[in-house]
Scaffold this motif. Structure first.
Motif, PDB file in Angstrom:
ATOM      1  N   ILE A  41       0.851  -1.213   0.000  1.00 29.21           N
ATOM      2  CA  ILE A  41       0.000   0.000   0.000  1.00 29.21           C
ATOM      3  C   ILE A  41       0.862   1.229   0.000  1.00 29.21           C
ATOM      4  O   ILE A  41       0.608   2.217  -0.714  1.00 29.21           O
ATOM      5  CB  ILE A  41      -0.942  -0.029   1.220  1.00 29.21           C
ATOM      6  CG1 ILE A  41      -1.999  -1.126   1.021  1.00 29.21           C
ATOM      7  CG2 ILE A  41      -1.635   1.322   1.385  1.00 29.21           C
ATOM      8  CD1 ILE A  41      -2.856  -1.380   2.252  1.00 29.21           C
ATOM      9  N   VAL A  42       1.938   1.203   0.855  1.00 27.39           N
ATOM     10  CA  VAL A  42       2.835   2.370   0.935  1.00 27.39           C
ATOM     11  C   VAL A  42       3.482   2.594  -0.409  1.00 27.39           C
ATOM     12  O   VAL A  42       3.611   3.733  -0.894  1.00 27.39           O
ATOM     13  CB  VAL A  42       3.871   2.156   2.067  1.00 27.39           C
ATOM     14  CG1 VAL A  42       4.948   3.220   2.002  1.00 27.39           C
ATOM     15  CG2 VAL A  42       3.198   2.150   3.422  1.00 27.39           C
ATOM     16  N   THR A  43       3.913   1.476  -1.065  1.00 32.03           N
ATOM     17  CA  THR A  43       4.581   1.613  -2.371  1.00 32.03           C
ATOM     18  C   THR A  43       3.617   2.222  -3.404  1.00 32.03           C
ATOM     19  O   THR A  43       3.990   3.108  -4.181  1.00 32.03           O
ATOM     20  CB  THR A  43       5.070   0.236  -2.840  1.00 32.03           C
ATOM     21  OG1 THR A  43       5.937  -0.328  -1.842  1.00 32.03           O
ATOM     22  CG2 THR A  43       5.828   0.347  -4.138  1.00 32.03           C
ATOM     23  N   GLU A  44       2.388   1.699  -3.390  1.00 29.76           N
ATOM     24  CA  GLU A  44       1.399   2.241  -4.346  1.00 29.76           C
ATOM     25  C   GLU A  44       1.097   3.705  -4.075  1.00 29.76           C
ATOM     26  O   GLU A  44       0.954   4.521  -5.009  1.00 29.76           O
ATOM     27  CB  GLU A  44       0.098   1.430  -4.282  1.00 29.76           C
ATOM     28  CG  GLU A  44       0.251   0.029  -4.847  1.00 29.76           C
ATOM     29  CD  GLU A  44      -1.023  -0.766  -4.701  1.00 29.76           C
ATOM     30  OE1 GLU A  44      -1.977  -0.237  -4.066  1.00 29.76           O
ATOM     31  OE2 GLU A  44      -1.110  -1.906  -5.221  1.00 29.76           O
ATOM     32  N   ALA A  45       1.003   4.093  -2.787  1.00 30.36           N
ATOM     33  CA  ALA A  45       0.719   5.484  -2.421  1.00 30.36           C
ATOM     34  C   ALA A  45       1.855   6.373  -2.865  1.00 30.36           C
ATOM     35  O   ALA A  45       1.640   7.488  -3.360  1.00 30.36           O
ATOM     36  CB  ALA A  45       0.497   5.589  -0.924  1.00 30.36           C
ATOM     37  N   GLU A  46       3.100   5.916  -2.669  1.00 28.90           N
ATOM     38  CA  GLU A  46       4.244   6.735  -3.090  1.00 28.90           C
ATOM     39  C   GLU A  46       4.250   6.919  -4.608  1.00 28.90           C
ATOM     40  O   GLU A  46       4.504   8.019  -5.117  1.00 28.90           O
ATOM     41  CB  GLU A  46       5.540   6.052  -2.627  1.00 28.90           C
ATOM     42  CG  GLU A  46       5.761   6.122  -1.116  1.00 28.90           C
ATOM     43  CD  GLU A  46       7.010   5.362  -0.679  1.00 28.90           C
ATOM     44  OE1 GLU A  46       7.588   4.681  -1.555  1.00 28.90           O
ATOM     45  OE2 GLU A  46       7.394   5.480   0.515  1.00 28.90           O
ATOM     46  N   ALA A  47       3.894   5.811  -5.345  1.00 27.34           N
ATOM     47  CA  ALA A  47       3.864   5.917  -6.824  1.00 27.34           C
ATOM     48  C   ALA A  47       2.753   6.893  -7.266  1.00 27.34           C
ATOM     49  O   ALA A  47       2.955   7.742  -8.160  1.00 27.34           O
ATOM     50  CB  ALA A  47       3.632   4.550  -7.440  1.00 27.34           C
ATOM     51  N   GLU A  48       1.593   6.801  -6.620  1.00 29.15           N
ATOM     52  CA  GLU A  48       0.479   7.698  -6.980  1.00 29.15           C
ATOM     53  C   GLU A  48       0.812   9.141  -6.662  1.00 29.15           C
ATOM     54  O   GLU A  48       0.500  10.068  -7.397  1.00 29.15           O
ATOM     55  CB  GLU A  48      -0.788   7.261  -6.236  1.00 29.15           C
ATOM     56  CG  GLU A  48      -2.032   8.026  -6.692  1.00 29.15           C
ATOM     57  CD  GLU A  48      -3.282   7.507  -6.004  1.00 29.15           C
ATOM     58  OE1 GLU A  48      -4.366   8.121  -6.222  1.00 29.15           O
ATOM     59  OE2 GLU A  48      -3.203   6.508  -5.257  1.00 29.15           O
ATOM     60  N   GLY A  49       1.523   9.342  -5.510  1.00 29.82           N
ATOM     61  CA  GLY A  49       1.949  10.693  -5.141  1.00 29.82           C
ATOM     62  C   GLY A  49       2.897  11.265  -6.181  1.00 29.82           C
ATOM     63  O   GLY A  49       2.816  12.463  -6.507  1.00 29.82           O
TER      64      GLY A  49
END
Length: 517
Positions: free
Chosen positions: A33-41
Motif C-alpha cells: 500500500i505504501v509503495t502504491e501510495a508513493e507511486a500515486e503521489g
C-alpha cells in the motif's frame, strides 16, 4: 489424557504459526500500500508540476499580447501626435503667409482710399459746376417761355397723364373684347363638345297608361258583379280605371306613375291567373307593391353602378330608383338625371375639374322632385336639404340647391349642373306641355313685354325659349334698351313658371328712308 494434551499442544502450535503467518502477510500488504501510495503521489506531483508550467506559459503569452497591444496603441498615439504636429506647423505657416498678405492688402487699400478721396473731391467740384449751369439754363428757359419750372412740369405731367389714360383705356377695351371673344368661343366649344358626346333618346310620358287585353270579355270579369272588382282595384291602387268602348284596351289614369305601374302589373297578374275577386285583388296588389319597391331599389343600384357613383346613402339610392316613375314636363326624370350626370362629367373634364363629383351632383340635382312631403319648398332647395341630411359634401349640396338660382352658388360645380340641366331640358322633343298651357304661356310672355312703354311688337319664338322685343328708336335709347331687357327678365322670373330659361332680346333699330324720283 495424553491425547488431549497432544490436541491442546497442536492447537496452540497451530495458533502461534497462524499468528506469525498473518503478521507477515499484514506487513507485506502494508508495504505494498505504501509503495502504491508513493507511486500515486509521484504521478500527482508530476501532474501538478505540468499544470503549473502550462498556466505559467499561458500567463506569459497573455502578458506578451497585452504588452504588444499597449505598444501598438502607444505607437498609434505617437503617429497621431506627429500628424497633428505636422498639421499645426502647416497652419502656422499658412497663418504667417495670411498675415503677410493682409499687411500687403492693407497697404494697397490705403493707396486706393487716397485715390478715391481725390476723385470724390474732383466729382464734387464738377457737380457744383453742373448745378450752376443747370440753374442758369432753367432761368434762361423761364425767361424765354414765360413759365416757371414748376408750372412747366405740371403741364407736362398732366399731358402725359391724359395720354397714358387714353392709351390705357384703348388697351383695356382691346383686351376685354379679345377676352370676351375667347371666352365665348371656348364656352361654345365646351358646350358643343359636351352635347355631341352625349346622345340620349327622349321619352314622353303622360298621366295615363293603356292596358291591353286579349278580348272584350275580360272587361266584364274586371268590372265584376255590380262593379265590385273594379271598385276594389281602385281602392287598393289609388288609380282610376276607365273601362269604355275602346277595343281590347283599358285606361289606367292617375298622376302618380308608381301607382299606375302597380295597377298595371296587378291587372296583368289577375288576368293571367283568371281569379278576379276583391280578396284576390288585395293580395295581388300588395304582392306587386313589394315587387315594385324591390325593382325601385334595384333600379337605383343599377343606375349608380352604370354611372360609377359610389358611396350613396341607401335612401338616396331608393329615391334614384323612384325617378324611373317620375316625369318633368313629360321627360322621364331618371333618364333626364342620367343625361345631366353624363353631361356634367364631360363638361367638368373639359374644364379640368373633378368629373366624379360633377357626375354625382348631376345625378342628384332633381332628387327633390321625388318625395311627396314638403310640397311648399322648391324642388332644388328640398333636394339640397335631403343631400345634407344624408351627409353629402357641401359642394354637391350647393350644386343641387343652386341649379335654379334659388341658393347662391359657392362652388364651380353649381354652374356646370345648371348649364347641363338646361341643355338636357332644351333638347327638341325632350319635354312637352299641354297645348292649351303652352299657348297660354306664350301669350302671357308677349303681353308682359307689351305692357312696357316704348315697346312696339313682341314675338315669342323657339317654343317660348326666346322673346324678341322691338322698341321704337325715338322713344328708348340704347342704354334704356339694356335696362328694359333686364326688367323684363326679372319680371318673367318673378311672375311666370317655365322650363329651362328664356332669352330676352330687345331690338332697337334706326331706318333712314328716302325716295329717288
Amino acid at each position: 489424557m495424553e491425547i488431549i494434551l497432544y490436541v491442546i499442544a497442536g492447537f496452540l502450535g497451530g495458533g502461534v504459526l497462524s499468528y506469525f503467518m498473518w503478521d507477515k502477510a499484514l506487513h507485506s500488504k502494508k508495504r505494498k500500500i505504501v509503495t502504491e501510495a508513493e507511486a500515486e503521489g509521484e504521478v500527482i506531483k508530476k501532474d501538478k508540476i505540468l499544470q503549473a508550467k502550462e498556466k505559467f506559459l499561458q500567463m506569459k503569452s497573455d502578458h506578451e499580447e497585452y504588452i504588444a497591444e499597449k505598444n501598438s496603441k502607444v505607437n498609434a498615439f505617437e503617429a497621431k501626435l506627429k500628424q497633428r504636429e505636422t498639421g499645426l506647423n502647416q497652419r502656422r505657416e499658412e497663418l504667417n503667409r495670411s498675415i503677410k498678405d493682409f499687411e500687403t492688402s492693407k497697404h494697397e487699400v490705403e493707396v486706393i482710399r487716397d485715390n478715391l478721396t481725390t476723385q470724390l473731391e474732383l466729382l464734387e467740384k464738377r457737380e457744383n459746376e453742373v448745378e450752376s449751369l443747370h440753374k442758369q439754363q432753367v432761368e434762361r428757359l423761364e425767361l424765354l417761355s414765360g413759365l416757371s419750372a414748376d408750372e412747366a412740369k405740371a403741364q407736362l405731367v398732366e399731358s402725359l397723364k391724359n395720354e397714358a389714360k387714353t392709351e390705357a383705356m384703348s388697351t383695356i377695351n382691346e383686351i376685354m373684347e379679345e377676352a370676351k371673344l375667347s371666352a365665348n368661343k371656348e364656352a361654345k366649344k365646351i358646350v358643343v363638345k359636351t352635347i355631341q358626346r352625349v346622345a340620349t333618346e327622349t321619352a314622353i310620358e303622360n298621366s295615363v297608361t293603356i292596358f291591353h287585353i286579349e278580348s272584350d270579355e275580360i272587361k266584364g270579369r274586371i268590372i265584376g258583379r255590380e262593379g265590385r272588382n273594379i271598385r276594389a282595384l281602385e281602392a287598393a291602387t289609388g288609380v282610376e280605371i276607365i273601362v269604355d268602348d275602346t277595343p281590347e284596351a283599358i285606361v289606367l289614369s292617375g298622376f302618380d306613375p308608381v301607382r299606375r305601374e302597380i295597377a298595371r302589373l296587378a291587372l296583368h297578374q289577375l288576368v293571367t291567373d283568371g281569379r278576379i275577386h276583391p280578396a284576390r285583388i288585395e293580395e295581388v296588389v300588395e304582392k306587386v307593391r313589394k315587387q315594385v319597391e324591390e325593382e325601385i331599389i334595384e333600379t337605383g343600384k343599377r343606375t349608380t353602378i352604370d354611372l360609377g357613383v359610389h358611396g350613396l346613402h341607401p335612401e338616396l339610392i331608393r329615391m334614384i330608383g323612384k325617378m324611373k316613375y317620375r316625369s318633368s314636363y313629360g321627360q322621364n326624370l331618371l333618364q333626364h338625371s342620367r343625361e345631366v350626370a353624363n353631361l356634367c362629367a364631360i363638361m367638368a373634364t373639359e374644364l379640368g375639374l373633378n368629373a366624379k363629383a360633377a357626375k354625382r351632383a348631376g345625378l342628384l340635382h332633381d332628387i327633390g322632385k321625388v318625395p311627396d312631403d314638403e310640397p311648399e319648398l322648391p324642388h332644388a332647395v328640398l333636394g339640397m336639404k335631403l343631400a345634407e341630411r344624408f351627409k353629402e359634401k357641401p359642394d354637391i349640396c350647393n350644386a343641387i340647391g343652386a341649379h335654379h338660382d334659388e341658393v347662391e352658388m359657392t362652388s364651380l360645380l353649381s354652374p356646370i349642373v345648371q348649364v347641363c340641366d338646361a341643355i338636357s331640358g332644351a333638347r327638341p322633343g325632350a319635354r312637352r306641355e299641354v297645348v292649351e298651357s303652352y299657348i297660354k304661356r306664350l301669350k302671357t310672355l308677349e303681353d308682359l313685354a307689351l305692357s312696357y312703354p316704348g315697346v312696339l311688337k313682341t314675338y315669342a319664338i323657339q317654343a317660348g325659349r326666346e322673346l324678341r322685343v322691338i322698341v321704337g328708336s325715338d322713344k328708348i335709347s340704347d342704354k334704356d334698351s339694356e335696362q328694359l331687357s333686364f326688367d323684363i327678365a326679372k319680371r318673367i322670373q318673378d311672375e311666370m313658371t317655365y322650363p329651362g330659361q328664356i332669352k330676352i332680346t330687345v331690338i332697337r333699330e334706326i331706318r333712314a328712308i328716302s325716295y329717288a324720283k
